[in-house]
Design an enzyme around this catalytic site. Structure first.
Site, PDB file in Angstrom:
ATOM      1  N   ASP A  13       2.689  -0.311  -1.729  1.00 55.48           N
ATOM      2  CA  ASP A  13       3.549   0.823  -1.379  1.00 55.48           C
ATOM      3  C   ASP A  13       3.185   2.095  -2.140  1.00 55.48           C
ATOM      4  OD1 ASP A  13       5.064  -1.030   0.174  1.00 55.48           O
ATOM      5  OD2 ASP A  13       6.035  -1.673  -1.665  1.00 55.48           O
ATOM      6  N   GLU A  14       1.915   2.272  -2.421  1.00 53.80           N
ATOM      7  CA  GLU A  14       1.480   3.461  -3.171  1.00 53.80           C
ATOM      8  C   GLU A  14       1.271   4.669  -2.271  1.00 53.80           C
ATOM      9  OE1 GLU A  14      -0.278   0.591  -3.200  1.00 53.80           O
ATOM     10  OE2 GLU A  14      -0.272  -0.206  -5.233  1.00 53.80           O
ATOM     11  N   LYS A  16      -0.958   4.383   0.547  1.00 54.50           N
ATOM     12  CA  LYS A  16      -2.357   4.280   0.999  1.00 54.50           C
ATOM     13  C   LYS A  16      -2.520   4.785   2.424  1.00 54.50           C
ATOM     14  CE  LYS A  16      -2.231  -0.165   0.168  1.00 54.50           C
ATOM     15  NZ  LYS A  16      -1.022  -0.329  -0.642  1.00 54.50           N
ATOM     16  N   ALA A  39       2.475  -5.773   5.334  1.00 46.58           N
ATOM     17  CA  ALA A  39       2.250  -4.384   4.920  1.00 46.58           C
ATOM     18  C   ALA A  39       3.058  -3.432   5.803  1.00 46.58           C
ATOM     19  CB  ALA A  39       0.775  -4.051   5.051  1.00 46.58           C
ATOM     20  N   GLY A  40       3.280  -2.260   5.294  1.00 45.46           N
ATOM     21  CA  GLY A  40       3.943  -1.233   6.098  1.00 45.46           C
ATOM     22  C   GLY A  40       3.444   0.121   5.656  1.00 45.46           C
ATOM     23  N   HIS A  41       2.895   0.865   6.580  1.00 48.02           N
ATOM     24  CA  HIS A  41       2.398   2.211   6.261  1.00 48.02           C
ATOM     25  C   HIS A  41       3.231   3.234   7.001  1.00 48.02           C
ATOM     26  CE1 HIS A  41      -1.876   0.492   5.457  1.00 48.02           C
ATOM     27  NE2 HIS A  41      -1.044   0.288   4.483  1.00 48.02           N
ATOM     28  N   THR A 128       7.716 -11.599   2.196  1.00 47.38           N
ATOM     29  CA  THR A 128       8.274 -10.819   3.307  1.00 47.38           C
ATOM     30  C   THR A 128       8.701 -11.746   4.452  1.00 47.38           C
ATOM     31  OG1 THR A 128       6.053 -10.568   4.226  1.00 47.38           O
ATOM     32  CG2 THR A 128       6.834  -8.808   2.773  1.00 47.38           C
ATOM     33  N   GLN A 223      -1.411  -3.987   0.554  1.00 43.73           N
ATOM     34  CA  GLN A 223      -0.918  -4.494  -0.743  1.00 43.73           C
ATOM     35  C   GLN A 223      -1.744  -3.897  -1.899  1.00 43.73           C
ATOM     36  OE1 GLN A 223      -1.527  -7.335   1.717  1.00 43.73           O
ATOM     37  NE2 GLN A 223       0.407  -6.673   2.531  1.00 43.73           N
ATOM     38  N   GLY A 302      12.901  -3.406   4.394  1.00 44.29           N
ATOM     39  CA  GLY A 302      14.039  -2.541   4.060  1.00 44.29           C
ATOM     40  C   GLY A 302      14.609  -2.830   2.673  1.00 44.29           C
ATOM     41  N   ARG A 305      13.218  -1.246  -3.583  1.00 47.35           N
ATOM     42  CA  ARG A 305      12.115  -1.563  -4.485  1.00 47.35           C
ATOM     43  C   ARG A 305      12.574  -1.439  -5.933  1.00 47.35           C
ATOM     44  NH1 ARG A 305       8.426   2.315  -0.862  1.00 47.35           N
ATOM     45  NH2 ARG A 305       7.978   0.841   0.807  1.00 47.35           N
ATOM     46  N   LEU A 332       3.911  12.511  -6.988  1.00 50.38           N
ATOM     47  CA  LEU A 332       4.160  13.190  -8.266  1.00 50.38           C
ATOM     48  C   LEU A 332       5.441  14.020  -8.182  1.00 50.38           C
ATOM     49  CD1 LEU A 332       3.101  13.809 -11.125  1.00 50.38           C
ATOM     50  CD2 LEU A 332       1.821  15.726 -10.162  1.00 50.38           C
TER      51      LEU A 332
HETATM   52  P1  IMP Z   1       3.918 -12.158   1.282  1.00 50.11           P
HETATM   53  O1  IMP Z   1       2.711 -11.300   1.293  1.00 50.11           O
HETATM   54  O2  IMP Z   1       4.883 -11.872   2.399  1.00 50.11           O
HETATM   55  O3  IMP Z   1       3.590 -13.617   1.157  1.00 50.11           O
HETATM   56  O4  IMP Z   1       4.749 -11.804  -0.059  1.00 50.11           O
HETATM   57  C1  IMP Z   1       4.227 -12.086  -1.351  1.00 50.11           C
HETATM   58  C2  IMP Z   1       4.598 -10.963  -2.328  1.00 50.11           C
HETATM   59  O5  IMP Z   1       3.887  -9.791  -1.978  1.00 50.11           O
HETATM   60  C3  IMP Z   1       6.079 -10.583  -2.298  1.00 50.11           C
HETATM   61  O6  IMP Z   1       6.468 -10.202  -3.595  1.00 50.11           O
HETATM   62  C4  IMP Z   1       6.103  -9.363  -1.386  1.00 50.11           C
HETATM   63  O7  IMP Z   1       7.203  -8.530  -1.654  1.00 50.11           O
HETATM   64  C5  IMP Z   1       4.798  -8.706  -1.784  1.00 50.11           C
HETATM   65  N1  IMP Z   1       4.235  -7.852  -0.730  1.00 50.11           N
HETATM   66  C6  IMP Z   1       3.592  -8.246   0.393  1.00 50.11           C
HETATM   67  N2  IMP Z   1       3.207  -7.182   1.116  1.00 50.11           N
HETATM   68  C7  IMP Z   1       3.588  -6.093   0.438  1.00 50.11           C
HETATM   69  C8  IMP Z   1       3.443  -4.690   0.672  1.00 50.11           C
HETATM   70  O8  IMP Z   1       2.854  -4.222   1.650  1.00 50.11           O
HETATM   71  N3  IMP Z   1       3.979  -3.879  -0.265  1.00 50.11           N
HETATM   72  C9  IMP Z   1       4.591  -4.352  -1.387  1.00 50.11           C
HETATM   73  N4  IMP Z   1       4.741  -5.639  -1.638  1.00 50.11           N
HETATM   74  C10 IMP Z   1       4.241  -6.514  -0.728  1.00 50.11           C
END
Ligand code: IMP
Length: 432
Positions: A13-14, A16, A39-41, A128, A223, A302, A305, A332
């Site tokens: 979640d930086e 990217k 992931a979510g962008h 997730t 990630q 949702g 964080r 920043l």
């Molecule tokens: P999974 O990838 O759904 O198996 O989750 C494993 C860990 O990675 C959990 O702590 C998730 O919250 C974290 N995680 C997976 N994808 C993301 C992402 O895109 N952003 C932040 N954390 C993630």
């Protein structure tokens, strides 16, 4: 500088997506190489917000080829609904290519993810629940279903049968779930295959051809380093390798095709899910301020964080793991108005030992506390800044401290969610 890898340097979640979107202006091919719809962008373009889980952020650039590489795990329903959503907004998806070797997330993977988390109870990872771990597990066990299998009914049925069999026991509570019926799954996935067929391709070859023509190729990671299956805070990690080396495996290119690696980090730190987070601000005004000003809620789930100060020990570790050539510091602007800014520069173990490096031992990391360098904050909002000189001197000092500590130059700084809210430092964009 044809091959550029963009990776997350913290816990995801930086931002990217925004950086990939920006650099995609100058690339011909944009490739996702690992992860899935965990992931979510979010990208804001001309005031319009786009959220992606699977499709590379480059899709908003007409004429560019976007690739979902073999290293990605694909939930076809999610992919098709993203395609549908884009078409409705008049965005062309004709140039999306999906690797025939990528693995499919199946309904039983999603059920297993949820069941696994429930079994773990208090020890749960906080996934997730999108089926990511079980899908990669099947890939390693050689029980995976690949995109190409969707195009052959006989093979698909056989493979699903083989994959389902060993799961019967753990999925017993779901026995009556219609999504576990062999015939129903096969029919559904054949239909998905039919819809995806125009996009299915030998994507490694597409990358080679583009690189051989001297075109710029952006490899987009999902990630981040500290969620890396091998190098992250195991077991609180994702099931793929979000570090730069995985771009080769997940796209099908060799290390010689990677010219530069750029790491993206927020000016502070966040984490979703469980696991160690040495700079976390628990129940503090500062943490809440980061959460609210940074809108730190997961794009995928949702979830709120967890927020904390920027951890330079972890960032330096991520820089080394990735052979990082440049850093991008995002958000920043969120830090404007903080009286002082803290940066973790070492940890202290529960026994009082000073730790200058990211501890490899889980027990030590779990009980380590961060020690900080405290720098003056900047009071003024910076969302309108576009040049380094326009940034307040305290903000510049903050950035310089990061660069010197990590040993990697900062080239871009995000000062707001829009594409144009960016400040170039030093040499700036690799393509400018
Ligand atoms: P999974 O990838 O759904 O198996 O989750 C494993 C860990 O990675 C959990 O702590 C998730 O919250 C974290 N995680 C997976 N994808 C993301 C992402 O895109 N952003 C932040 N954390 C993630």
């Amino acid at each position: 500088m044809p091959g550029l890898v963009i990776v997350g340097s913290q816990w995801g979640d930086e931002g990217k997506g925004k950086i990939t979107d920006l650099l995609a202006d100058h690339a011909q091919l944009i490739v996702r190489f690992q992860g899935g719809n965990n992931a979510g962008h979010t990208i804001v373009r001309d005031g319009e917000e786009f959220k992606f889980h699977l499709i590379p952020s480059g899709i908003l650039h007409p004429g560019k080829t976007c690739v979902i590489g073999n290293g990605v795990v694909i939930d076809p329903e999610v992919l098709l609904s993203e395609l549908e959503g884009l078409k409705k907004r008049q965005v062309s998806v004709a140039n999306l290519r999906v690797s025939a070797n990528a693995h499919m997330i199946m309904p039983y993977h999603v059920l297993l993810d949820t069941a696994g988390e429930s079994h773990l109870g208090k020890l749960s990872i906080g996934t997730t629940r999108r089926g990511i771990g079980p899908c990669y597990a099947d890939k390693s066990a050689r029980l995976g279903i690949r995109v190409q299998d969707l195009l052959d009914e006989k093979i698909l049925r056989k493979k699903i049968m083989a994959a389902l069999e060993p799961k019967r026991l753990s999925l017993r509570p779901y026995e009556k779930d219609p999504s576990l019926d062999l015939h129903t799954i096969t029919e559904r996935y054949l239909e998905f295959g039919h819809q995806l067929e125009p996009h299915i391709a030998d994507t490694a070859r597409l990358c080679w051809e583009s690189l051989d023509r001297g075109e710029n190729v952006v490899f987009e990671g999902a990630q981040a380093a500290l969620l890396d299956l091998d190098h992250g805070t195991y077991p609180f990690v994702t099931s793929s390798n979000p570090t730069a080396g995985a771009a080769c495996i997940g796209a099908g290119v060799g290390p010689g095709d990677i010219d530069e690696v750029w790491g993206v980090a927020k000016a502070y730190a966040t984490r979703v899910g469980m696991g160690p987070f040495p700079t976390e601000l628990v129940d503090t005004d500062e943490g809440r301020r980061m959460l609210e000003r940074g809108h730190e809620y997961g794009t995928t789930t949702g979830r709120e964080r967890r927020c904390g100060w920027l951890d330079l020990v972890a960032l330096r570790y991520a820089a080394r793991l990735n052979s990082m050539d440049a850093l991008v510091i995002t958000k920043l602007d969120v830090l404007a108005g903080f009286k002082s800014l803290k940066l973790a520069v070492r940890y202290r173990s529960s026994e009082g030992a000073v730790l200058d490096h990211f501890p490899y031992h889980q027990t030590i990391l779990h009980s380590a506390t961060a020690e900080y360098e405290e720098l003056p904050g900047f009071g003024e909002e910076i969302t309108e800044c576009r040049d380094e000189e326009e940034l307040p001197s305290a903000a510049r000092d903050f950035l310089r401290f990061i660069e010197e500590f990590v040993g990697v130059p900062i080239r871009l700084v995000g000062v707001g969610p829009s594409r144009d809210q960016i400040v170039e430092l030093g040499e700036g964009s690799p393509y400018s």
